[in-house]
Design an enzyme around this catalytic site. Structure first.
Site, PDB file in Angstrom:
ATOM      1  N   CYS A   1      -6.230   5.841  -5.041  1.00  0.00           N
ATOM      2  CA  CYS A   1      -6.450   7.283  -5.160  1.00  0.00           C
ATOM      3  C   CYS A   1      -7.137   7.637  -6.481  1.00  0.00           C
ATOM      4  CB  CYS A   1      -5.133   8.043  -4.979  1.00  0.00           C
ATOM      5  SG  CYS A   1      -5.357   9.800  -4.630  1.00  0.00           S
TER       6      CYS A   1
ATOM      7  N   HIS B   1      -2.922   6.369  -0.039  1.00  0.00           N
ATOM      8  CA  HIS B   1      -1.751   5.884  -0.764  1.00  0.00           C
ATOM      9  C   HIS B   1      -0.950   4.902   0.093  1.00  0.00           C
ATOM     10  CE1 HIS B   1      -1.431   8.133  -4.589  1.00  0.00           C
ATOM     11  NE2 HIS B   1      -2.178   9.042  -3.966  1.00  0.00           N
TER      12      HIS B   1
ATOM     13  N   GLU C   1       1.139   2.638  -0.786  1.00  0.00           N
ATOM     14  CA  GLU C   1       2.522   2.445  -1.246  1.00  0.00           C
ATOM     15  C   GLU C   1       3.468   3.462  -0.607  1.00  0.00           C
ATOM     16  OE1 GLU C   1       1.266   5.838  -3.726  1.00  0.00           O
ATOM     17  OE2 GLU C   1       0.274   4.042  -2.931  1.00  0.00           O
TER      18      GLU C   1
END
Length: 254
Positions: free
Chosen positions: A121, A224, A226
């Site tokens: 990001c 994202h 994660e």
């Protein structure tokens, strides 16, 4: 004998004047360096040791990279528009120029030392700036038909839109030409930095990934993973790429 790869993770740089009385614990005037648990947990689950990197002296970047096997540039604050020849306006969110300049030094050393680097990001946007590219201050500058890329009205792993994978490395990793991802950004790549190649785009044309042919150890993505990894197996793919790249390069051999 192989050892467990040590993965450095950058994080939010919370200045003292904003670190008290909000969501952080502490006392007045105290600042914080914050690394999200989603990054920490995902790195652990793919077999790495996560190590948070607070903002420090630019001169320390080389020593930091020497003790790391890989680096993750995490999401966070807006990048200082001055760095890409623009000026802030009221659409800018929090800017952390100290973090920008320190992470640019980390990028310089990671590339010089050929350490695998995953940029997420904000991290992808900073990679683009490092190579001389620019950003849209807000995605609304791109088009009046742009998708909602800052979608927070759902669980953080929620797939907000499709992404078309262009680069062979991403098609191979995901075993697909189109994937679904979450989306948490209001700025985006405008002019692509020198030498970088667009590796993925959203349905509306917004750049969603970058690679560099001279640095196969670099992967920069706008979504994202994660956050996706808390619910979806696909969230682990970029982090597994990081571990596999380290092991193929032998930097985790001790």
């Amino acid at each position: 004998m192989k050892r467990t790869p040590i993965i450095g993770i950058t994080g939010y740089h919370v200045r003292g004047e904003e670190g008290y009385g909000g969501s952080f614990r502490g006392v007045p005037g105290q600042g914080f360096s914050v690394v999200g648990h989603d990054y920490i947990n995902t790195v652990r689950q793919v077999g790495g040791i996560p190590l948070g990197i607070p903002v420090g002296e630019l001169s320390s970047a080389g020593d930091i990279l020497q003790v790391l096997d890989g680096l993750i540039l995490s999401g966070g604050e807006d990048i200082d528009p001055i760095l890409y020849g623009s000026h802030p306006d009221m659409r800018c969110w929090t800017v952390a120029p100290e973090r920008d300049r320190f992470e640019l030094a980390l990028i310089e050393e990671a590339l010089r030392q050929r350490k695998p680097l995953l940029a997420v990001c904000r991290g992808m946007q900073l990679i683009n700036v490092y190579f001389g590219g620019s950003l849209y201050l807000d995605v609304s500058d791109y088009s009046d038909k742009v998708l909602t890329h800052q979608f927070s009205r759902a669980p953080r792993w929620y797939n907000a839109h499709h992404v078309d994978l262009i680069a062979p490395v991403l098609q191979e990793l995901y075993q697909a030409k189109t994937i679904e991802t979450n989306s948490y950004h209001h700025q985006a790549v405008k002019e692509v930095g020198k030498g970088l190649t667009i590796a993925a785009v959203a349905e509306d044309g917004i750049v969603e990934a970058l690679v560099h042919p001279d640095y196969p150890e670099l992967l920069a993505i706008q979504w994202h993973p994660e956050m996706m990894a808390v619910q979806l197996e696909s969230g682990f793919i970029p982090f597994q790429w990081l571990i596999d790249t380290i092991q193929k390069g032998g930097s985790a051999i001790g």
